[in-house]
Design a protein around this motif. Structure first.
Motif, PDB file in Angstrom:
ATOM      1  N   ASP A 141       0.534  -1.021  -0.154  1.00 29.54           N
ATOM      2  CA  ASP A 141      -0.249   0.086   0.172  1.00 29.54           C
ATOM      3  C   ASP A 141       0.565   1.391   0.053  1.00 29.54           C
ATOM      4  OD1 ASP A 141      -2.125   2.003   0.280  1.00 29.54           O
ATOM      5  OD2 ASP A 141      -2.595   1.566   2.373  1.00 29.54           O
ATOM      6  N   THR A 142       1.162   1.568  -0.795  1.00 32.75           N
ATOM      7  CA  THR A 142       2.184   2.561  -1.251  1.00 32.75           C
ATOM      8  C   THR A 142       1.523   3.635  -2.835  1.00 32.75           C
ATOM      9  OG1 THR A 142       4.791   3.467  -1.036  1.00 32.75           O
ATOM     10  CG2 THR A 142       4.087   2.020  -2.059  1.00 32.75           C
ATOM     11  N   SER A 143       2.636   4.708  -3.244  1.00 29.46           N
ATOM     12  CA  SER A 143       2.430   5.465  -4.418  1.00 29.46           C
ATOM     13  C   SER A 143       3.598   5.854  -5.059  1.00 29.46           C
ATOM     14  CB  SER A 143       1.037   6.337  -3.902  1.00 29.46           C
ATOM     15  OG  SER A 143       1.712   7.428  -3.535  1.00 29.46           O
ATOM     16  N   GLY A 171      18.114   4.253  -5.304  1.00 23.39           N
ATOM     17  CA  GLY A 171      17.914   4.076  -3.927  1.00 23.39           C
ATOM     18  C   GLY A 171      18.690   4.022  -3.096  1.00 23.39           C
ATOM     19  N   ASN A 172      18.345   3.551  -1.819  1.00 22.89           N
ATOM     20  CA  ASN A 172      20.051   3.101  -0.915  1.00 22.89           C
ATOM     21  C   ASN A 172      20.085   2.151  -1.313  1.00 22.89           C
ATOM     22  OD1 ASN A 172      21.444   2.736   1.605  1.00 22.89           O
ATOM     23  ND2 ASN A 172      19.458   4.035   3.014  1.00 22.89           N
ATOM     24  N   THR A 173      21.376   1.785  -1.298  1.00 23.71           N
ATOM     25  CA  THR A 173      22.187   0.837  -1.769  1.00 23.71           C
ATOM     26  C   THR A 173      22.917   0.509  -0.427  1.00 23.71           C
ATOM     27  OG1 THR A 173      23.820   2.249  -3.000  1.00 23.71           O
ATOM     28  CG2 THR A 173      21.842   0.601  -4.260  1.00 23.71           C
ATOM     29  N   HIS A 183      13.754   3.893  12.782  1.00 22.35           N
ATOM     30  CA  HIS A 183      12.585   4.874  13.539  1.00 22.35           C
ATOM     31  C   HIS A 183      13.383   6.227  12.605  1.00 22.35           C
ATOM     32  CE1 HIS A 183      11.593   2.384  17.694  1.00 22.35           C
ATOM     33  NE2 HIS A 183      12.268   2.631  17.251  1.00 22.35           N
ATOM     34  N   GLY A 184      12.259   6.149  11.541  1.00 26.98           N
ATOM     35  CA  GLY A 184      12.459   6.504  10.738  1.00 26.98           C
ATOM     36  C   GLY A 184      12.961   7.998  10.606  1.00 26.98           C
ATOM     37  N   ARG A 185      12.369   9.126  11.911  1.00 25.67           N
ATOM     38  CA  ARG A 185      12.385  10.386  12.340  1.00 25.67           C
ATOM     39  C   ARG A 185      13.877  10.758  12.891  1.00 25.67           C
ATOM     40  NH1 ARG A 185       7.269  13.854  11.744  1.00 25.67           N
ATOM     41  NH2 ARG A 185       6.477  12.450  10.248  1.00 25.67           N
ATOM     42  N   GLU A 186      13.658  10.030  13.690  1.00 26.44           N
ATOM     43  CA  GLU A 186      15.549   9.824  14.341  1.00 26.44           C
ATOM     44  C   GLU A 186      17.099   9.564  13.501  1.00 26.44           C
ATOM     45  OE1 GLU A 186      15.386   8.645  18.472  1.00 26.44           O
ATOM     46  OE2 GLU A 186      17.517   9.361  18.934  1.00 26.44           O
ATOM     47  N   PRO A 224      27.506  12.291  -0.593  1.00 22.38           N
ATOM     48  CA  PRO A 224      27.057  11.677   0.383  1.00 22.38           C
ATOM     49  C   PRO A 224      26.451   9.996  -0.111  1.00 22.38           C
ATOM     50  CG  PRO A 224      26.143  13.499  -0.031  1.00 22.38           C
ATOM     51  CD  PRO A 224      26.661  13.227  -0.979  1.00 22.38           C
ATOM     52  N   HIS A 225      26.568   9.367   1.628  1.00 21.21           N
ATOM     53  CA  HIS A 225      25.598   7.816   1.181  1.00 21.21           C
ATOM     54  C   HIS A 225      24.769   8.729   0.972  1.00 21.21           C
ATOM     55  CE1 HIS A 225      23.125   4.185   2.319  1.00 21.21           C
ATOM     56  NE2 HIS A 225      23.002   5.105   3.384  1.00 21.21           N
ATOM     57  N   GLN A 226      23.635   8.036  -0.048  1.00 25.26           N
ATOM     58  CA  GLN A 226      22.267   8.022  -0.594  1.00 25.26           C
ATOM     59  C   GLN A 226      21.691   7.370   0.278  1.00 25.26           C
ATOM     60  OE1 GLN A 226      22.776   9.935  -3.725  1.00 25.26           O
ATOM     61  NE2 GLN A 226      24.431  10.283  -3.198  1.00 25.26           N
ATOM     62  N   ALA A 227      21.623   8.579   1.152  1.00 27.77           N
ATOM     63  CA  ALA A 227      19.804   7.209   2.141  1.00 27.77           C
ATOM     64  C   ALA A 227      18.883   8.084   1.558  1.00 27.77           C
ATOM     65  CB  ALA A 227      20.595   7.924   3.328  1.00 27.77           C
ATOM     66  N   ASN A 228      18.299   8.856   1.429  1.00 29.57           N
ATOM     67  CA  ASN A 228      17.332   9.381   1.140  1.00 29.57           C
ATOM     68  C   ASN A 228      17.268  11.235   0.218  1.00 29.57           C
ATOM     69  OD1 ASN A 228      15.040  10.701   1.775  1.00 29.57           O
ATOM     70  ND2 ASN A 228      13.817   9.231   3.567  1.00 29.57           N
ATOM     71  N   MET A 229      17.069  11.566  -0.117  1.00 23.99           N
ATOM     72  CA  MET A 229      16.946  12.769  -1.035  1.00 23.99           C
ATOM     73  C   MET A 229      16.744  13.864  -0.219  1.00 23.99           C
ATOM     74  SD  MET A 229      18.177  13.924  -3.609  1.00 23.99           S
ATOM     75  CE  MET A 229      18.508  15.455  -3.774  1.00 23.99           C
TER      76      MET A 229
HETATM   77  N1  ACO Z   1       3.945   3.877   1.488  1.00 24.39           N
HETATM   78  C1  ACO Z   1       3.057   4.973   2.311  1.00 24.39           C
HETATM   79  N2  ACO Z   1       2.892   5.617   3.161  1.00 24.39           N
HETATM   80  C2  ACO Z   1       3.887   4.941   3.858  1.00 24.39           C
HETATM   81  C3  ACO Z   1       4.760   4.799   3.599  1.00 24.39           C
HETATM   82  C4  ACO Z   1       4.828   3.647   2.161  1.00 24.39           C
HETATM   83  N3  ACO Z   1       6.071   3.379   1.400  1.00 24.39           N
HETATM   84  N4  ACO Z   1       5.871   3.913   4.568  1.00 24.39           N
HETATM   85  C5  ACO Z   1       5.771   4.418   5.064  1.00 24.39           C
HETATM   86  N5  ACO Z   1       4.076   5.627   5.460  1.00 24.39           N
HETATM   87  C6  ACO Z   1       3.187   5.284   6.254  1.00 24.39           C
HETATM   88  C7  ACO Z   1       3.808   5.030   7.898  1.00 24.39           C
HETATM   89  O1  ACO Z   1       2.606   4.017   7.856  1.00 24.39           O
HETATM   90  C8  ACO Z   1       3.314   6.464   8.784  1.00 24.39           C
HETATM   91  O2  ACO Z   1       1.167   6.569   8.283  1.00 24.39           O
HETATM   92  P1  ACO Z   1       0.361   6.937   9.512  1.00 24.39           P
HETATM   93  O3  ACO Z   1       0.889   8.514   9.855  1.00 24.39           O
HETATM   94  O4  ACO Z   1      -0.964   6.592   9.560  1.00 24.39           O
HETATM   95  O5  ACO Z   1       1.050   6.078  10.721  1.00 24.39           O
HETATM   96  C9  ACO Z   1       3.551   7.262   7.711  1.00 24.39           C
HETATM   97  O6  ACO Z   1       3.719   7.670   6.122  1.00 24.39           O
HETATM   98  C10 ACO Z   1       4.881   7.891   8.224  1.00 24.39           C
HETATM   99  O7  ACO Z   1       4.700   9.781   6.978  1.00 24.39           O
HETATM  100  P2  ACO Z   1       5.806  10.612   7.301  1.00 24.39           P
HETATM  101  O8  ACO Z   1       6.063  10.882   8.905  1.00 24.39           O
HETATM  102  O9  ACO Z   1       5.204  11.940   6.552  1.00 24.39           O
HETATM  103  O10 ACO Z   1       7.330   9.721   6.785  1.00 24.39           O
HETATM  104  P3  ACO Z   1       8.310  11.451   6.921  1.00 24.39           P
HETATM  105  O11 ACO Z   1       8.214  12.094   6.105  1.00 24.39           O
HETATM  106  O12 ACO Z   1       8.874  10.386   8.699  1.00 24.39           O
HETATM  107  O13 ACO Z   1       9.085  10.002   6.426  1.00 24.39           O
HETATM  108  C11 ACO Z   1      10.879   8.148   5.629  1.00 24.39           C
HETATM  109  C12 ACO Z   1       9.563   8.999   6.145  1.00 24.39           C
HETATM  110  C13 ACO Z   1      10.844   8.300   4.198  1.00 24.39           C
HETATM  111  C14 ACO Z   1      11.569   6.775   6.396  1.00 24.39           C
HETATM  112  C15 ACO Z   1      11.523   8.860   6.658  1.00 24.39           C
HETATM  113  O14 ACO Z   1      11.208   9.057   8.658  1.00 24.39           O
HETATM  114  C16 ACO Z   1      12.943   8.636   6.809  1.00 24.39           C
HETATM  115  O15 ACO Z   1      14.130   9.321   5.205  1.00 24.39           O
HETATM  116  N6  ACO Z   1      13.821   8.883   7.169  1.00 24.39           N
HETATM  117  C17 ACO Z   1      15.511   8.320   7.350  1.00 24.39           C
HETATM  118  C18 ACO Z   1      15.485   6.746   7.073  1.00 24.39           C
HETATM  119  C19 ACO Z   1      16.352   6.327   6.837  1.00 24.39           C
HETATM  120  O16 ACO Z   1      16.897   6.716   5.324  1.00 24.39           O
HETATM  121  N7  ACO Z   1      16.404   4.779   6.030  1.00 24.39           N
HETATM  122  C20 ACO Z   1      17.145   4.903   5.347  1.00 24.39           C
HETATM  123  C21 ACO Z   1      17.852   3.538   5.770  1.00 24.39           C
HETATM  124  S1  ACO Z   1      19.104   3.730   6.611  1.00 24.39           S
HETATM  125  C22 ACO Z   1      20.364   4.744   6.556  1.00 24.39           C
HETATM  126  O17 ACO Z   1      20.686   4.637   5.295  1.00 24.39           O
HETATM  127  C23 ACO Z   1      20.744   5.406   7.117  1.00 24.39           C
END
Ligand code: ACO
Length: 328
Positions: free
Chosen positions: A29-31, A284-286, A219-222, A254-259
């Protein structure tokens, strides 16, 4: 001209199969809109069914060796960074040593250091080469698609498979390694981890039934906050160490974690977007492979000229962070 230890060649490999956001939207369930706005990712590459971590690492290694003008038998040591190994034991480096046709040299993994693994391994290689190990092949490989939970939309859409590497050794015409910095904060280990399968939560029928062996705790935000903070911090440490300023740096890779993380790092450092390289849209993130993959693409796209200072920075599970300053 005197010889100095530096990078003799670079290379990267990404599998052919493209997995788009639309493909993911058919499975979870995503888009495309959600993934694009939150991460900047449009597509990623996934390994073929018969391809393993060692196969991908060997594909990257051939490109590294070609770039350096070396044969596998010229290599004196292999260090491989991965969180998605060929087997639990032995390590992936053993398979790579054999498949590559290297001599009976030391080969070992630097496992579990997350996305920071490649830069940590590169720094180890630098000191090993300086101590006389000569040519050290450093590889990073992630085959995340094989091990992750394909039903967990929170994490599955983020990742892609790739491998990359470098060979470090003495030469007259090397990419200079001007400095390295790294750090670890193990108090944050539980914020980004794969909990099950080790001694703390051994693999069991219950673990398998709950899918815990594939569950990336994130924990995405942290993670977001710490990634921005630590990648910026290590950048400043490197600059101070080398007696340089940000205006001396042609490109940050940088590490490509997220734009959005990359944009936030650029903003925190006060860099214009064009000075922070990104290929996350297509790959994506590799994980640990992302820095060598991005560095190779930056070079292939003509974003790096002779004499340029290029700063590499990464952050990953642990938390570990690392940076390296290069002179092309
Ligand atoms: N499609 C649709 N909805 C989703 C998806 C998805 N793929 N994934 C999560 N959601 C939902 C969640 O269930 C949540 O729903 P809820 O509010 O009903 O509980 C909601 O989206 C969360 O949305 P936001 O709060 O807007 O999400 P946020 O802005 O925090 O973005 C993300 C999430 C992208 C994970 C962000 O926190 C982030 O980039 N964190 C860093 C994590 C990262 O980069 N990880 C990579 C691996 S670690 C590394 O490389 C260092």
């Amino acid at each position: 001209m005197t010889e100095t230890v530096g990078i003799l060649g670079l290379g990267a490999y990404a599998p052919e199969r493209v997995m788009t956001n639309a493909d993911w939207a058919e499975l979870v369930d995503t888009s495309d809109e959600w993934i694009t706005t939150r991460t900047g990712i449009k597509e990623r590459r996934f390994a073929a069914a018969d391809e393993t971590s060692a196969d991908m690492a060997v594909s990257a290694a051939h490109r590294v060796l070609d770039d350096a003008g070396l044969d596998a038998t010229d290599i004196d040591e292999i260090i491989l960074a991965t969180d998605t190994p060929e087997m639990y034991a032995p390590d992936t480096a053993a398979f790579v040593q054999y498949q590559l046709g290297a001599r009976e040299i030391p080969a070992f993994d630097l496992a579990g250091s997350g996305c920071a693994g490649f830069l940590m391994a590169l720094d180890v290689a630098r000191t090993r080469a300086q101590l006389g190990r000569k040519r050290v092949l450093v590889l990073a490989v992630e085959l995340i698609s094989r091990l992750m939970n394909w039903n967990d939309r929170d994490t599955c859409v983020l990742f892609g498979d790739a491998a990359g590497g470098a060979v470090v050794g003495p030469g007259e015409d090397v990419i200079g390694m001007l400095g390295a910095a790294a750090g670890t904060d193990g108090s944050k280990a539980g914020i980004l981890c794969l909990e099950a399968g080790g001694t703390r939560v051994p693999f069991s029928a219950e673990v398998a039934a709950a899918g815990l062996h594939q569950k990336v705790v994130m924990h995405g935000r942290e993670v977001f906050r710490e990634a921005v903070r630590r990648m910026s911090q290590v950048t400043h440490e490197l600059l101070e160490q080398a007696g340089k300023s940000l205006s001396d740096i042609a490109l940050v890779v940088p590490h490509q974690a997220n734009m959005r993380i990359l944009e936030a790092v650029g903003k925190r450092l006060g860099l214009a977007p064009e000075r922070v390289f990104s290929n996350i849209r297509e790959y994506g993130n590799t994980g640990s492979a992302s820095v060598p993959l991005a560095l190779c693409h930056a070079r292939a796209q003509g974003r790096i000229a002779a004499g340029d200072l290029v700063l590499l920075t990464s952050f990953g599970a642990g938390f570990h962070w690392a940076g390296l300053l290069l002179e092309f």
